[in-house]
Design a protein around this motif. Sequence first.
Motif, PDB file in Angstrom:
ATOM      1  N   UNK A  90     -58.097   2.530  54.090  1.00  0.00           N
ATOM      2  CA  UNK A  90     -57.352   3.156  52.993  1.00  0.00           C
ATOM      3  C   UNK A  90     -58.249   3.594  51.846  1.00  0.00           C
ATOM      4  N   UNK A  91     -59.314   2.852  51.583  1.00  0.00           N
ATOM      5  CA  UNK A  91     -60.158   3.103  50.414  1.00  0.00           C
ATOM      6  C   UNK A  91     -60.979   4.384  50.579  1.00  0.00           C
ATOM      7  N   UNK A  92     -60.804   5.315  49.666  1.00  0.00           N
ATOM      8  CA  UNK A  92     -61.586   6.555  49.694  1.00  0.00           C
ATOM      9  C   UNK A  92     -63.066   6.256  49.507  1.00  0.00           C
ATOM     10  N   UNK A  93     -63.391   5.309  48.642  1.00  0.00           N
ATOM     11  CA  UNK A  93     -64.794   4.969  48.392  1.00  0.00           C
ATOM     12  C   UNK A  93     -65.488   4.485  49.653  1.00  0.00           C
ATOM     13  N   UNK A  94     -64.821   3.609  50.409  1.00  0.00           N
ATOM     14  CA  UNK A  94     -65.420   3.100  51.649  1.00  0.00           C
ATOM     15  C   UNK A  94     -65.487   4.199  52.696  1.00  0.00           C
ATOM     16  N   UNK A  95     -64.461   5.047  52.765  1.00  0.00           N
ATOM     17  CA  UNK A  95     -64.507   6.159  53.726  1.00  0.00           C
ATOM     18  C   UNK A  95     -65.680   7.086  53.422  1.00  0.00           C
ATOM     19  N   UNK A  96     -65.895   7.380  52.152  1.00  0.00           N
ATOM     20  CA  UNK A  96     -67.018   8.233  51.773  1.00  0.00           C
ATOM     21  C   UNK A  96     -68.348   7.583  52.132  1.00  0.00           C
ATOM     22  N   UNK A  97     -68.417   6.263  51.959  1.00  0.00           N
ATOM     23  CA  UNK A  97     -69.621   5.523  52.330  1.00  0.00           C
ATOM     24  C   UNK A  97     -69.891   5.672  53.828  1.00  0.00           C
ATOM     25  N   UNK A  98     -68.876   5.479  54.649  1.00  0.00           N
ATOM     26  CA  UNK A  98     -69.044   5.588  56.094  1.00  0.00           C
ATOM     27  C   UNK A  98     -69.368   7.022  56.520  1.00  0.00           C
ATOM     28  N   UNK A  99     -68.682   7.975  55.901  1.00  0.00           N
ATOM     29  CA  UNK A  99     -68.890   9.382  56.279  1.00  0.00           C
ATOM     30  C   UNK A  99     -70.226   9.913  55.779  1.00  0.00           C
ATOM     31  N   UNK A 100     -70.894   9.154  54.919  1.00  0.00           N
ATOM     32  CA  UNK A 100     -72.247   9.523  54.518  1.00  0.00           C
ATOM     33  C   UNK A 100     -73.218   9.498  55.681  1.00  0.00           C
ATOM     34  N   UNK A 101     -72.811   8.889  56.801  1.00  0.00           N
ATOM     35  CA  UNK A 101     -73.638   8.858  58.008  1.00  0.00           C
ATOM     36  C   UNK A 101     -73.467  10.103  58.867  1.00  0.00           C
TER      37      UNK A 101
END
Length: 297
Positions: free
Chosen positions: A186-197
């Motif tokens: 749900x967290x946009x911040x964590x999704x952005x962190x993962x999608x940084x890969x």
Amino acid sequence: MRTRIVRPAPTVVRSIIASRCYTTASRISLAYDLHEPANPASDAPGAIIFMHGLFGSKKNNRSISKALARDLGRPVYAVDLRNHGDSPHHSRHDYTSMAKDVAGFIEEHTLLDTTLIGHSMGAKTAMTLALRSPELVSDIVSVDNAPIDAALLSSFGKYVQGMKKIEDANVTRQAEADAILKDYEESLTIRQFLLGNLHRPEGEKTQKFKVPLKILGVALDNLGDFPFRDPGEVRFEKPALFVRGTRSKYVPDEALPIIGQFFPRFRLADIDAGHWVISEKPAEFRHAVVEFLKPKM
């Protein structure tokens, strides 16, 4: 922030990228960013090596590395651990192997009086190297992890599932990937962190993850473990700072005695944060680290 002792100018950045490929070599040459202080401290000890957590990379620690280089007058090497960022991939992913990689990095760059800072997976890597080869390490900062066996959050397995689904979908835009990942986080911040890969390999239209999802997925069951069991056989007698998020489960109070047995000179810094201490409370984290590492009068 509460800190207690428990006893039993702009930086210049150079970036080095290792050839990101699959390798069978026992030790991996790590990619890194070097953050050099504009005003090196004449009496400062050696370099700092900063290690990220699972699914992270050297770029996640760019801002804090620059700040520490500036505040302490010391060079900071932000590295990509194996199977992450721009470092090569390897079928073996455990703390002993990662510690050997970092030991090789210290020797390759002829670093002395080295400080290790690591978050989560990087923290256990730092602890492992300090216990395995204390002669290479001056002190360590462990961020939200402890020298104990503890199961990873179940969310990490979900992240691997979601990332695999993204690759199978042959996405061409990050927005498409984010729409898929919403079902897993749900967290946009964590999704952005993962999608940084995510990146687009040369000559391809679709985006892929830099991290080898199959290798890391298999490694998840063991990444909660710690390779040392008996503090009576091995301990790190030099200074250590353990920074924990008080809203995280990774460093419970009951772990403090075992920390003290492995690291008898450790200090504890509590920060009102979850597991992602550095990104949630960067100022408090920087203050705790600078207070710990600044030269003592």
